[in-house]
Write an enzyme that holds these catalytic residues in place. Structure first.
Site, PDB file in Angstrom:
ATOM      1  N   CYS A 186      19.752  44.877 -54.099  1.00 20.53           N
ATOM      2  CA  CYS A 186      18.977  45.359 -55.163  1.00 20.53           C
ATOM      3  C   CYS A 186      17.405  46.107 -55.167  1.00 20.53           C
ATOM      4  O   CYS A 186      16.561  46.552 -56.095  1.00 20.53           O
ATOM      5  CB  CYS A 186      18.437  43.794 -56.111  1.00 20.53           C
ATOM      6  N   ASP A 187      17.176  46.414 -53.686  1.00 20.59           N
ATOM      7  CA  ASP A 187      15.996  46.923 -52.774  1.00 20.59           C
ATOM      8  C   ASP A 187      15.947  48.342 -53.201  1.00 20.59           C
ATOM      9  O   ASP A 187      17.713  48.615 -52.881  1.00 20.59           O
ATOM     10  CB  ASP A 187      15.730  45.809 -51.807  1.00 20.59           C
TER      11      ASP A 187
END
Length: 157
Positions: free
Chosen positions: A109-110
């Site tokens: 999710c980064d």
């Protein structure tokens, strides 16, 4: 909300006002510590009662995933590597101060970590950034790691 707020910041505030964020905050899983757009600092509670800070860079939110680094809530700067969460498996991978010199977490999710990891979309679909869920998705992933059996407390000082 201020009339000078950007559309991206308005979406961020809407996500903070929504039930997903508020229920996690009410359960003491996470809390907003501070924000000065496009940055926000959150505290996330680990299973041993330790609180870890994360400083998010939220440029182009929520269309573009944020990136976050462990943050020293007392000193207001990057968290020293010896204070990062420790553990095994997923925790040691995600909280790796050697990855990008500690500038981000090694998570699907980064924004920074997803680059070059196209395989993650198929391997970890539940961990991919979802603009509709927003910041809560990232906070949930971190909270889940810090409350998993893989979490082993703070690194040795």
């Amino acid at each position: 909300m201020s009339t000078s707020m950007t559309p991206e910041e308005a979406v961020f505030h809407a996500h903070l006002a929504a039930g997903r964020y508020r229920s996690g905050a009410a359960a003491r899983r996470w809390r907003l510590v501070s924000h000065a757009w496009p940055h926000a600092v959150f505290a996330v509670l680990a299973r041993d009662g330790l609180v870890y800070g994360l400083r998010f860079e939220l440029q182009d939110y929520p269309r573009t995933p944020p990136t976050a680094r462990p943050w020293d809530l007392d000193l207001g700067g990057p968290l020293a590597a010896n204070k990062w969460p420790a553990g095994q498996n997923r925790v040691s991978l995600a909280f790796n101060p050697d990855w990008k010199n500690g500038a981000c977490l090694y998570l699907p999710c980064d924004r920074v970590s997803i680059e070059g990891h196209a395989n993650w979309y198929q391997q970890h679909p539940s961990l991919i950034w979802d603009p509709a869920i927003g910041i809560v998705g990232y906070l949930r992933v971190v909270h889940d790691l810090l409350n998993s059996g893989d979490y082993g407390g703070r690194r040795a000082a």
